[in-house]
Design a protein around this motif. Sequence first.
Motif, mmCIF file in Angstrom:
data_model
loop_
_atom_site.group_PDB
_atom_site.id
_atom_site.type_symbol
_atom_site.label_atom_id
_atom_site.label_comp_id
_atom_site.label_asym_id
_atom_site.label_seq_id
_atom_site.Cartn_x
_atom_site.Cartn_y
_atom_site.Cartn_z
ATOM 1 N N MET A 103 0.518 -1.279 -0.093
ATOM 2 C CA MET A 103 0.130 -0.105 0.246
ATOM 3 C C MET A 103 0.796 1.098 -0.096
ATOM 4 S SD MET A 103 -2.924 1.144 2.548
ATOM 5 C CE MET A 103 -3.853 2.570 3.244
ATOM 6 N N GLU A 104 0.441 2.416 -0.869
ATOM 7 C CA GLU A 104 1.472 3.581 -0.547
ATOM 8 C C GLU A 104 0.956 4.374 0.628
ATOM 9 O OE1 GLU A 104 0.673 5.619 -4.647
ATOM 10 O OE2 GLU A 104 1.570 4.082 -5.917
ATOM 11 N N LYS A 105 2.104 5.020 1.221
ATOM 12 C CA LYS A 105 1.904 5.731 1.912
ATOM 13 C C LYS A 105 0.615 7.163 1.508
ATOM 14 C CE LYS A 105 6.786 5.454 4.268
ATOM 15 N NZ LYS A 105 8.174 5.421 3.689
ATOM 16 N N ASN A 106 0.337 7.774 2.858
ATOM 17 C CA ASN A 106 -0.370 8.512 2.857
ATOM 18 C C ASN A 106 -1.067 9.205 3.842
ATOM 19 O OD1 ASN A 106 -3.584 7.399 3.374
ATOM 20 N ND2 ASN A 106 -2.575 5.876 1.509
ATOM 21 N N THR A 107 -1.745 9.858 3.900
ATOM 22 C CA THR A 107 -2.121 10.990 5.424
ATOM 23 C C THR A 107 -3.505 10.872 4.606
ATOM 24 O OG1 THR A 107 -1.838 12.714 4.478
ATOM 25 C CG2 THR A 107 0.085 11.451 5.432
ATOM 26 N N THR A 108 -4.192 9.986 4.670
ATOM 27 C CA THR A 108 -5.668 10.218 4.154
ATOM 28 C C THR A 108 -6.790 8.875 5.312
ATOM 29 O OG1 THR A 108 -6.179 9.448 2.428
ATOM 30 C CG2 THR A 108 -6.035 12.185 2.324
ATOM 31 N N TYR A 109 -5.835 8.248 6.041
ATOM 32 C CA TYR A 109 -6.306 6.856 5.983
ATOM 33 C C TYR A 109 -7.706 7.926 7.422
ATOM 34 C CZ TYR A 109 -1.987 5.018 5.952
ATOM 35 O OH TYR A 109 -0.530 4.748 5.248
ATOM 36 N N THR A 110 -8.524 6.604 7.204
ATOM 37 C CA THR A 110 -10.017 7.143 8.313
ATOM 38 C C THR A 110 -10.325 6.614 9.272
ATOM 39 O OG1 THR A 110 -11.473 4.989 6.716
ATOM 40 C CG2 THR A 110 -10.920 7.211 5.903
ATOM 41 N N SER A 111 -9.649 5.169 9.789
ATOM 42 C CA SER A 111 -9.481 4.708 10.291
ATOM 43 C C SER A 111 -8.344 3.941 11.663
ATOM 44 C CB SER A 111 -10.729 3.616 11.066
ATOM 45 O OG SER A 111 -10.412 2.569 9.679
ATOM 46 N N PHE A 112 -7.780 4.203 13.047
ATOM 47 C CA PHE A 112 -6.725 3.782 12.708
ATOM 48 C C PHE A 112 -7.117 3.290 14.691
ATOM 49 C CE2 PHE A 112 -3.232 6.317 15.673
ATOM 50 C CZ PHE A 112 -2.489 5.177 16.406
ATOM 51 N N VAL A 113 -6.120 2.068 14.750
ATOM 52 C CA VAL A 113 -6.191 0.783 16.155
ATOM 53 C C VAL A 113 -5.006 1.314 16.370
ATOM 54 C CG1 VAL A 113 -7.290 -0.938 17.057
ATOM 55 C CG2 VAL A 113 -8.325 -0.329 15.476
ATOM 56 N N ALA A 114 -4.304 0.689 17.563
ATOM 57 C CA ALA A 114 -3.321 0.951 18.647
ATOM 58 C C ALA A 114 -3.512 -0.435 19.517
ATOM 59 C CB ALA A 114 -2.445 2.442 18.902
ATOM 60 N N LEU A 115 -2.178 -1.224 19.199
ATOM 61 C CA LEU A 115 -2.199 -2.120 19.975
ATOM 62 C C LEU A 115 -0.978 -1.706 21.129
ATOM 63 C CD1 LEU A 115 -3.326 -3.499 17.051
ATOM 64 C CD2 LEU A 115 -3.838 -6.152 18.327
ATOM 65 N N GLY A 116 -1.057 -2.359 22.098
ATOM 66 C CA GLY A 116 0.035 -2.945 23.229
ATOM 67 C C GLY A 116 0.318 -2.355 23.917
ATOM 68 N N ASP A 117 0.792 -1.711 25.237
ATOM 69 C CA ASP A 117 0.965 -1.867 26.211
ATOM 70 C C ASP A 117 1.596 -0.052 26.977
ATOM 71 O OD1 ASP A 117 3.743 -0.658 25.637
ATOM 72 O OD2 ASP A 117 4.258 -2.706 26.027
ATOM 73 N N SER A 118 1.457 0.120 27.967
ATOM 74 C CA SER A 118 2.009 1.676 28.279
ATOM 75 C C SER A 118 2.322 2.081 27.895
ATOM 76 C CB SER A 118 2.706 1.709 30.467
ATOM 77 O OG SER A 118 4.579 0.806 29.473
ATOM 78 N N PHE A 119 3.240 2.340 26.712
ATOM 79 C CA PHE A 119 3.581 3.026 25.679
ATOM 80 C C PHE A 119 2.740 3.464 24.695
ATOM 81 C CE2 PHE A 119 5.874 2.966 20.936
ATOM 82 C CZ PHE A 119 6.450 4.405 21.677
ATOM 83 N N THR A 120 1.908 3.243 24.227
ATOM 84 C CA THR A 120 0.970 3.207 23.766
ATOM 85 C C THR A 120 -0.158 3.712 24.427
ATOM 86 O OG1 THR A 120 1.729 1.630 21.844
ATOM 87 C CG2 THR A 120 -0.372 2.030 21.594
ATOM 88 N N GLU A 121 -0.983 3.438 25.382
ATOM 89 C CA GLU A 121 -1.568 3.937 25.928
ATOM 90 C C GLU A 121 -1.232 5.215 26.671
ATOM 91 O OE1 GLU A 121 -3.552 3.240 30.708
ATOM 92 O OE2 GLU A 121 -2.066 1.864 29.732
ATOM 93 N N GLY A 122 -0.162 5.894 26.739
ATOM 94 C CA GLY A 122 0.434 7.075 26.475
ATOM 95 C C GLY A 122 0.489 7.390 27.484
ATOM 96 N N MET A 123 1.210 6.725 29.032
ATOM 97 C CA MET A 123 2.027 6.995 30.076
ATOM 98 C C MET A 123 3.386 7.221 29.502
ATOM 99 S SD MET A 123 1.369 3.178 32.912
ATOM 100 C CE MET A 123 1.481 4.401 34.163
ATOM 101 N N SER A 124 3.868 8.348 30.258
ATOM 102 C CA SER A 124 3.353 9.583 31.385
ATOM 103 C C SER A 124 3.034 10.725 30.975
ATOM 104 C CB SER A 124 4.694 10.045 32.206
ATOM 105 O OG SER A 124 4.587 8.372 33.416
ATOM 106 N N ASP A 125 2.408 10.677 29.417
ATOM 107 C CA ASP A 125 1.394 11.877 28.801
ATOM 108 C C ASP A 125 0.432 11.731 29.824
ATOM 109 O OD1 ASP A 125 1.358 14.141 27.491
ATOM 110 O OD2 ASP A 125 1.002 12.984 26.110
ATOM 111 N N LEU A 126 0.406 13.073 30.711
ATOM 112 C CA LEU A 126 -0.117 12.643 32.125
ATOM 113 C C LEU A 126 -1.075 14.560 31.769
ATOM 114 C CD1 LEU A 126 -1.492 11.662 34.533
ATOM 115 C CD2 LEU A 126 -0.263 13.289 35.770
#
Length: 273
Positions: A1-24
Motif C-alpha cells: 500500500m502506498e504511503k498516504n495521510t488520508t487514513y479513515t480509521s486507526f487502531v493502536a495495540l500495545g502496552d503502557s508506551f501506546t497507552e500514553g504513560m506518562s503524558d499526563l
Amino acid sequence: MEKNTTYTSFVALGDSFTEGMSDLLPDGSYRGWADLLAARLATRTPDFRYANLAVRGKLIGQILNEQVDTAVAMRADLVTLVGGLNDTLRPSYDAGRVLGQLEEAVERLAPACGQLVLMRSPARRGPVMERFRPRWERLFSFVDELGARHGALVVDLYGARVLGEQRMWDVDRLHLTPDGHRRVAEAVWQALGGEPADDWRAELAPALPERWLARRTVDARFARQYLGPWIGRRLTGRSSGDGRAPKRPELLPYEALPGDVLPGDADLRREQA
C-alpha cells in the motif's frame, strides 16, 4: 500500500508506551503519541475513527490474546503494534516464545488492515539498562524481519539518539515525557508520508550539571516510589494493568483535545469546516 495521510480509521495495540504513560492530562488520564497521531489524522479526514486497545504492563502474549482479535475485527486502515519490551525485562524471558507470539500477532494483523506499523521501541540509556540491550537488539532485528516479510512499516525509534536521553524519560524511568511522546507521534506521521512539522530527532540543549546530592535524592525517590513497587509486582506475578480496560476499546470518531494539534493542523481543520 502506498504511503498516504488520508487514513479513515486507526487502531493502536500495545502496552503502557501506546497507552500514553506518562503524558499526563489535567484530569489524570494519559494522552500519548497514539492520541497525538490520531489528532493529526483526524484533521485531514472527515469521519475519522480511532481505537486504542493498549493497556499498561501487558506482555506480548497478552497483547496477542486480548487485543489482536479485536483489532482484526475492526478492519482499520491503519494499525500500530508495539510490544515485547516488557517481556525482555522479566527474569524468565524466553526469546523463542516471545518472538513466536509477536510473529503470530503480525501474521494475523497484516492481512486485516490497510497498513500495519511496527516499531523498534525507544530505550533509555544508562548502566542499569545495558544488561537488557542484547535482548532488545535481537527483538528489534526480528521486528525488521517481520516488517519486510509482511509489508509493514517499521519506525526506528531505538536508533534515535535523542530518545535515549534520560531527560526524555519521566521520573519512573520507564515512560517517555510529553515531549518524547510528541516526537514519537511525529516519527510515525513522517513514516506514513505526512509533511514534517519538525525534526523529531533533534538533539536537546546541553544539560546543566547536577550536584551529587541532588542526583542521590532523585535516585532515592525513584527507588522508593517506582523501583520497589515494580520489583514487588515482578515477585508476586502481578501487573500494573491487571483488571484495567483499554482507554478507547471501540473504533469511534475522535475529537482532538486542545494542545493535540499543531497550528498548521488547526488551520486545516478550520478550512475543512
